[in-house]
Design an enzyme around this catalytic site. Sequence first.
Site: not given
Lengths: 413, 283
Positions: B59, B70
Amino acid sequence: MAQFKALADQPELDKYRSGPDNYGYFGNFGGRYVAETLMPLVLELERAYDSVRCDRCFQNELRELLNHYGGRPSPLYLAERFTEHLGGAKIYFKRDELNHTGSHKINNCLGQILLALRMGKTRIIAETGAGQHGVAVATVCAKYGIPCEIYMGATDIERQSPNVARMKLLGAQLNPVTSGAGTLKDAMNDALRDWVTNVKNTYYMIGTAAGPHPYPQMVRDFQSVIGNEVREQMLACEGRLPDSLVACIGGGSNAIGLFHSFLNDKQINIYGVEAGGHGIEVENGHAASMTCGQPGILHGNRTYLLQDDDGQILEGHSLSAGLDYPGVGPEHAWLKDKGRVQYVAITDKEALDALRICTQLEGIIPALEPSHAIAYVMKLAPTLPKQHLLVMNLCGRGDKDLFTVTRAIGMNI
Amino acid sequence: MKSLGVRKIINNRIDQCFTELNALGRTAFLPYITAGDPDFETSKRILLGLPAAGADLIEIGMPFSDPMADGSIIQASSVRALKSGQTMNKTIDLVRRFRKSDSKTPIILMGYYNPVYVYGVNRFVSDIKKAGVDGIIIVDLPHDADCELYAPAMNEGLSLIRLVTPTTDHARLQNIIQHTTGFIYYVSITGVTGSELTNIEEVAANVKRIRSASALPIGIGFGIKTHVQVAEISRYADAVIAGSVLINKIAGTLDENGKSTNKTVCSVLNLVSKLSLPLKLKV
């Protein structure tokens, strides 16, 4: 036949006031662009808000609070010396700076705290730029005895220290945000990160008419009390509606609050004033997202954003912490594309001059945010005839900005 | 959601990878790195080394200025990448270079919608497909907000991997499955990347719920930091995803100016070997 015509006219009649659609869009703008974790929460909020919109009990309770706790209705004041000084349009100030906590932000927070209570939430989080929203959140949370945590950029904490002290005194936990430039955008990122972590008990009280649906609609509805009052007050004192409306725009909550009631009155000219910072020609030196930005997706909605060619969001700049945001509420983005509202920019320097002139002519110290609107009124009013009625939303008072302003104009105190 | 006229192509590298590993009875290891972190050359060297170190799929994060889902570790990697001049074009170029030496390992691009939207959705799916990308994850584009990317991605034969989270209810799960290809990404916690993973029982229960509704493979990520956790999570997952722990390793090897050192590439790859080992031993 006449009946058919009336039906055909219906959408036209409500051309500018019917949004958003069921998916939260104003034309191409708005929507719900959030991570899956938050989607169920946003949908839950939408259902909860829909259930109170037409609930008379809720609306009555809010009205009582706005009147007796918030100090509404705020006066519509004819600024005589300011009008005389500019020598044109007759200028009224909508005095939302006289509200409890010193700005229009309390209108929205009183509405949202009642909703949060109905939803059974036990913890409030919020972002704040200038600290006016943070103070309003901390205030309603103190009133109802609910713990709150407020995310505020480290840069803003420094330039808005009086509001920082107020929030702390009110019992809020203040979380400084150091990512990015440490301003409103970064505070909103961290508030979203908190919400994604604390999904069960937490209510996110967004302060501006942006974010994922239903926030832009809900904040607009709670702020629309401003325009609704102006309509009544103007009819009472002048016997007619105003000719022009002016308000400053960061995310755009005070502006949409003033404008919304008048959007379908096509004869009325409406102006939204963005922060031109060092000048809109200065790269990354302003926060004029509609004058200079491009459509994009940030903080849950599609709107005009200050961004580079690669879709990275720019920090922007404004002396005014409340306008220092690279986006704008999606309804404003739509009104711009529709051509219904004109969006203009005013620089830091013009706003500072306007603040001084307003203070010295009217004995009112405005916040830096509405000083942008005042500065545009100073350009606009002299070009208009004396019978022209202009209303400007004086949405916040300047106590919080005294240090920034005296430093910027080099005054010894 | 309009899915009429959409051609679902399901024989890309992701499906092949899961089919092969499934036949071996093995769970895949799926490391995450941010494109261009700490700089283009270093991230290229890390990327090229990942398959040999134990990555079954990879990824790659497309850096964004405002990565709202995040935690601080991956935020910092985005900042480093953007500072060193990473752009969408360079991220696509990174994949192109990887494909010169590896035609087998599936590549998934992960990121936020704005850079994709600004690049142009149709141009994006076409360019990444040509470069050799197999799937995409757009964090802030859940299936019911996605009326722009789904059809073009399907038509290019790209897998559109969607997130399922602890807050996803049954009705949403059904809809998400309808609009997911490749695999389902189960987010193991409510929180941002890099948070602590504490409640394995909840993960197990939710994965069971997903399995009863869908035959798609399930990748599990968020908060997986040790080889012990990898082994534990692999009992429920078709792929174990690790990101922040690797990015943190990169950050720990940088010099005082944030530049890569001769330790950067090898320590990340060593960590990938270590984390993926329990999955290989299971064979």
